[in-house]
Enzyme design. Structure first.
Site, mmCIF file in Angstrom:
data_model
loop_
_atom_site.group_PDB
_atom_site.id
_atom_site.type_symbol
_atom_site.label_atom_id
_atom_site.label_comp_id
_atom_site.label_asym_id
_atom_site.label_seq_id
_atom_site.Cartn_x
_atom_site.Cartn_y
_atom_site.Cartn_z
ATOM 1 N N TYR A 68 37.213 20.076 33.201
ATOM 2 C CA TYR A 68 37.370 21.036 32.116
ATOM 3 C C TYR A 68 36.952 20.456 30.771
ATOM 4 C CZ TYR A 68 39.100 24.497 35.230
ATOM 5 O OH TYR A 68 39.146 25.424 36.239
ATOM 6 N N ARG A 80 33.368 21.028 30.685
ATOM 7 C CA ARG A 80 33.085 22.451 30.465
ATOM 8 C C ARG A 80 33.332 22.837 28.997
ATOM 9 N NH1 ARG A 80 34.945 25.432 34.877
ATOM 10 N NH2 ARG A 80 34.461 27.295 33.664
ATOM 11 N N HIS A 83 40.347 35.876 32.542
ATOM 12 C CA HIS A 83 40.609 34.548 33.114
ATOM 13 C C HIS A 83 40.949 33.500 32.063
ATOM 14 C CE1 HIS A 83 38.147 35.815 36.921
ATOM 15 N NE2 HIS A 83 39.353 36.356 36.874
ATOM 16 N N CYS A 87 58.905 25.182 29.982
ATOM 17 C CA CYS A 87 58.391 24.992 28.617
ATOM 18 C C CYS A 87 57.321 26.040 28.313
ATOM 19 C CB CYS A 87 57.807 23.584 28.481
ATOM 20 S SG CYS A 87 57.153 23.260 26.828
ATOM 21 N N CYS A 146 52.480 17.301 26.355
ATOM 22 C CA CYS A 146 53.148 18.375 25.610
ATOM 23 C C CYS A 146 54.003 17.792 24.477
ATOM 24 C CB CYS A 146 54.025 19.209 26.537
ATOM 25 S SG CYS A 146 54.883 20.516 25.639
ATOM 26 N N CYS A 198 58.132 19.602 24.859
ATOM 27 C CA CYS A 198 59.150 19.116 25.798
ATOM 28 C C CYS A 198 59.026 17.611 26.023
ATOM 29 C CB CYS A 198 59.060 19.865 27.129
ATOM 30 S SG CYS A 198 57.530 19.539 28.045
HETATM 31 C C1 BJW Z 1 22.608 36.154 35.928
HETATM 32 C C2 BJW Z 1 21.919 35.217 35.185
HETATM 33 C C3 BJW Z 1 21.308 35.701 34.043
HETATM 34 C C4 BJW Z 1 22.710 34.146 36.796
HETATM 35 N N1 BJW Z 1 21.422 36.993 33.749
HETATM 36 N N2 BJW Z 1 22.690 37.431 35.618
HETATM 37 C C5 BJW Z 1 41.595 40.494 47.351
HETATM 38 C C6 BJW Z 1 40.806 40.167 48.431
HETATM 39 C C7 BJW Z 1 40.533 38.827 48.714
HETATM 40 C C8 BJW Z 1 41.037 37.788 47.926
HETATM 41 C C9 BJW Z 1 41.823 38.127 46.864
HETATM 42 C C10 BJW Z 1 42.090 39.458 46.582
HETATM 43 N N3 BJW Z 1 42.867 39.494 45.471
HETATM 44 C C11 BJW Z 1 43.070 38.225 45.056
HETATM 45 C C12 BJW Z 1 42.453 37.359 45.890
HETATM 46 C C13 BJW Z 1 42.449 35.878 45.794
HETATM 47 C C14 BJW Z 1 41.542 35.350 44.720
HETATM 48 C C15 BJW Z 1 40.125 35.771 45.026
HETATM 49 O O1 BJW Z 1 39.542 36.649 44.413
HETATM 50 N N4 BJW Z 1 39.516 35.070 45.951
HETATM 51 C C16 BJW Z 1 38.116 35.289 46.330
HETATM 52 C C17 BJW Z 1 37.584 33.997 46.886
HETATM 53 C C18 BJW Z 1 37.994 36.467 47.251
HETATM 54 N N5 BJW Z 1 41.952 35.804 43.400
HETATM 55 C C19 BJW Z 1 42.879 35.149 42.713
HETATM 56 O O2 BJW Z 1 43.447 34.168 43.165
HETATM 57 C C20 BJW Z 1 43.250 35.697 41.341
HETATM 58 N N6 BJW Z 1 44.667 35.782 41.214
HETATM 59 C C21 BJW Z 1 45.385 36.673 41.869
HETATM 60 O O3 BJW Z 1 44.908 37.527 42.555
HETATM 61 O O4 BJW Z 1 46.729 36.517 41.683
HETATM 62 C C22 BJW Z 1 47.637 37.351 42.377
HETATM 63 C C23 BJW Z 1 49.009 37.038 41.838
HETATM 64 C C24 BJW Z 1 49.797 38.065 41.363
HETATM 65 C C25 BJW Z 1 51.065 37.787 40.868
HETATM 66 C C26 BJW Z 1 51.538 36.483 40.848
HETATM 67 C C27 BJW Z 1 50.747 35.451 41.296
HETATM 68 C C28 BJW Z 1 49.471 35.733 41.805
HETATM 69 C C29 BJW Z 1 42.803 34.731 40.252
HETATM 70 C C30 BJW Z 1 41.338 34.555 40.188
HETATM 71 C C31 BJW Z 1 40.988 33.523 39.107
HETATM 72 C C32 BJW Z 1 39.526 33.119 39.173
HETATM 73 N N7 BJW Z 1 39.351 32.007 38.372
HETATM 74 C C33 BJW Z 1 37.997 31.448 38.191
HETATM 75 C C34 BJW Z 1 38.152 30.054 37.553
HETATM 76 C C35 BJW Z 1 38.571 30.169 36.104
HETATM 77 C C36 BJW Z 1 38.629 28.844 35.458
HETATM 78 C C37 BJW Z 1 37.273 28.201 35.353
HETATM 79 O O5 BJW Z 1 36.346 28.761 34.736
HETATM 80 O O6 BJW Z 1 37.132 27.107 35.902
HETATM 81 O O7 BJW Z 1 37.216 32.315 37.343
HETATM 82 S S1 BJW Z 1 37.057 31.415 39.701
HETATM 83 C C38 BJW Z 1 35.493 31.715 38.927
HETATM 84 O O8 BJW Z 1 34.954 32.971 39.448
HETATM 85 C C39 BJW Z 1 35.803 31.980 37.436
HETATM 86 C C40 BJW Z 1 34.945 33.190 37.161
HETATM 87 O O9 BJW Z 1 35.439 33.884 36.028
HETATM 88 C C41 BJW Z 1 35.040 33.979 38.431
HETATM 89 C C42 BJW Z 1 33.961 34.989 38.626
HETATM 90 O O10 BJW Z 1 32.702 34.391 38.745
HETATM 91 P P1 BJW Z 1 31.423 35.083 38.106
HETATM 92 O O11 BJW Z 1 31.566 35.149 36.639
HETATM 93 O O12 BJW Z 1 31.146 36.345 38.802
HETATM 94 O O13 BJW Z 1 30.312 33.981 38.396
HETATM 95 P P2 BJW Z 1 29.373 33.832 39.691
HETATM 96 O O14 BJW Z 1 28.754 32.496 39.604
HETATM 97 O O15 BJW Z 1 30.093 34.186 40.924
HETATM 98 O O16 BJW Z 1 28.236 34.930 39.462
HETATM 99 C C43 BJW Z 1 27.266 34.785 38.422
HETATM 100 C C44 BJW Z 1 26.272 35.920 38.601
HETATM 101 O O17 BJW Z 1 25.368 35.867 37.513
HETATM 102 C C45 BJW Z 1 25.432 35.816 39.872
HETATM 103 O O18 BJW Z 1 25.457 37.094 40.491
HETATM 104 C C46 BJW Z 1 24.039 35.455 39.384
HETATM 105 O O19 BJW Z 1 23.006 36.022 40.179
HETATM 106 C C47 BJW Z 1 24.051 36.056 38.023
HETATM 107 N N8 BJW Z 1 23.164 35.426 37.052
HETATM 108 N N9 BJW Z 1 22.021 33.950 35.851
HETATM 109 C C48 BJW Z 1 22.116 37.811 34.600
HETATM 110 N N10 BJW Z 1 20.573 34.837 33.282
HETATM 111 ZN ZN ZN Z 2 56.083 21.305 27.400
#
Ligand code: BJW
Ligand code: ZN
Length: 320
Positions: A76, A79, A130, A143, A215, A218
């Site tokens: 991170y 990043r 996110h 905390c 932190c 805490c």
């Molecule tokens: C271009 C380009 C250019 C390139 N021009 N285009 C239902 C079904 C199945 C699974 C689940 C479900 N519901 C929940 C889940 C589990 C899970 C999940 O989704 N898993 C999958 C593997 C299916 N979801 C979660 O765990 C979420 N939480 C949750 O559901 O909690 C429930 C809960 C409730 C109550 C209490 C407790 C829990 C949380 C998801 C968090 C995702 N976090 C991340 C990391 C963030 C931190 C970090 O940045 O490190 O977020 S994962 C990562 O993916 C990041 C992104 O925001 C996210 C999306 O990715 P994104 O932006 O789409 O990127 P890419 O690379 O996938 O796509 C890029 C695109 O751009 C491509 O298509 C390229 O072609 C294109 N491109 N250049 C235009 N120039």
């Molecule tokens: Zn703390």
């Protein structure tokens, strides 16, 4: 076939979209890493996929942080540094400008890089699903310490990794984030270019927890980036606000920009918008990255968001 200047969009498609956009009242955009790709930041899963050779779930989970906080912080810290070096591109500015022209346009951003904010996107119309790399919070469950807009880079001296200094700056020419992803993999792995983060034998040195951000409230917990990891809930207030907006009326248009739409619940907003009447307009570099099935009357604009988005909004926002 005639196409709009430089963007490659067939003129008839652009005209059909522009005519529809002019009559749109309520618009929802879901944006992802591809929006920032032409700013030189890596994506997660596309051509320049950050995580193709890294085990993503081994990094972006609370369990990973508990197991190897130093490694996760290095990821991170890198990043954060990259995002601070990058500049918003024309797509960030175009979205911000469309928001100023239409107060019933909301953008749901999955990005944590702060570029939309730096493009002056009206904050009440930008919903960070996110979190952000620049909010820091305590990991202790009792905390509530959080620090917003923490741009110090590196956040602590131990995360100033000298070997990250070369080849670090976002590429001005690469529009997929591929160069940035490669340099990050190399920086994190030293001499290796393919590493398995979950492999205990990897050569990434684990930092001492006492040298990581602590932190001040805490005095007992490590601080962590305020991003949403797998298995964690999205920010409740943000989700409630978005749900209320969606419930408030029909939706004319759902823009899906630079996201593979594979992560939930974010991807679900496209389906919600559809169920409220929205037509879908996708902008993606990869013509195969369609969020489910497109219908007659939808659009798929293939190409770099930094070029396509300003072009398709031009009749409303003017030249960016
Ligand atoms: C271009 C380009 C250019 C390139 N021009 N285009 C239902 C079904 C199945 C699974 C689940 C479900 N519901 C929940 C889940 C589990 C899970 C999940 O989704 N898993 C999958 C593997 C299916 N979801 C979660 O765990 C979420 N939480 C949750 O559901 O909690 C429930 C809960 C409730 C109550 C209490 C407790 C829990 C949380 C998801 C968090 C995702 N976090 C991340 C990391 C963030 C931190 C970090 O940045 O490190 O977020 S994962 C990562 O993916 C990041 C992104 O925001 C996210 C999306 O990715 P994104 O932006 O789409 O990127 P890419 O690379 O996938 O796509 C890029 C695109 O751009 C491509 O298509 C390229 O072609 C294109 N491109 N250049 C235009 N120039
Ligand atoms: Zn703390």
């Amino acid at each position: 076939m005639p196409s709009a200047e430089n963007s490659g969009i067939p003129a008839a498609e652009l005209q059909r979209f522009t005519a529809y956009l002019r009559g749109c009242k309520r618009i929802l955009a879901l944006v992802g890493a591809g929006l920032s790709a032409s700013s030189g930041l890596p994506t997660f899963r596309g051509a320049g996929g950050l995580w193709r050779s890294l085990d993503a779930t081994a990094l972006a989970t609370p369990e990973a942080f508990e197991r190897t906080p130093g490694l996760v912080w290095q990821f991170y810290s890198y990043r954060r540094h990259m995002a601070l070096q990058a500049e918003p591109n024309k797509a960030h500015y175009a979205l911000a400008e469309l928001a100023r022209k239409n107060e019933d346009f909301i953008t749901l951003s999955q990005n944590v890089d702060g570029l939309s904010q730096r493009a002056n996107h009206p904050s009440e119309q930008l919903h960070l699903l996110h979190g952000t790399l620049f909010d820091i919070k305590c990991t202790n469950f009792y905390c509530d310490y959080t620090r917003e807009n923490e741009f110090t880079d590196p956040i602590v001296p131990a995360l100033d990794i000298p070997k990250l200094d070369s080849g670090l700056n976002p590429s001005a020419v690469d529009k997929t984030g591929e160069e940035a992803a490669k340099s990050m993999r190399e920086a994190l792995s030293g001499t290796q270019t393919e590493i398995d983060i979950s492999d205990a034998n990897n050569q990434i040195p684990e930092l001492d927890a006492k040298d990581l951000p602590q932190c001040p409230k805490c005095n007992d917990g490590l601080l962590r980036p305020g991003v949403v990891w797998f298995g964690e809930a999205l920010p409740e207030k943000t989700m409630n606000t978005v749900d209320e907006w969606i419930a408030a009326g029909t939706i004319d248009l759902c823009l899906v920009i630079g996201t593979s739409a594979r992560i939930w619940p974010a991807a679900g907003y496209i389906h919600e918008a559809r169920s409220k009447g929205a037509r879908i307009a996708v902008c993606n570099m990869d013509p195969k990255d369609t969020p489910g099935e497109l219908h007659k009357g939808d659009w798929f604009f293939t190409g770099d968001a930094g070029v396509i988005v300003p072009e398709i909004f031009k009749s409303i926002i003017g030249e960016i």
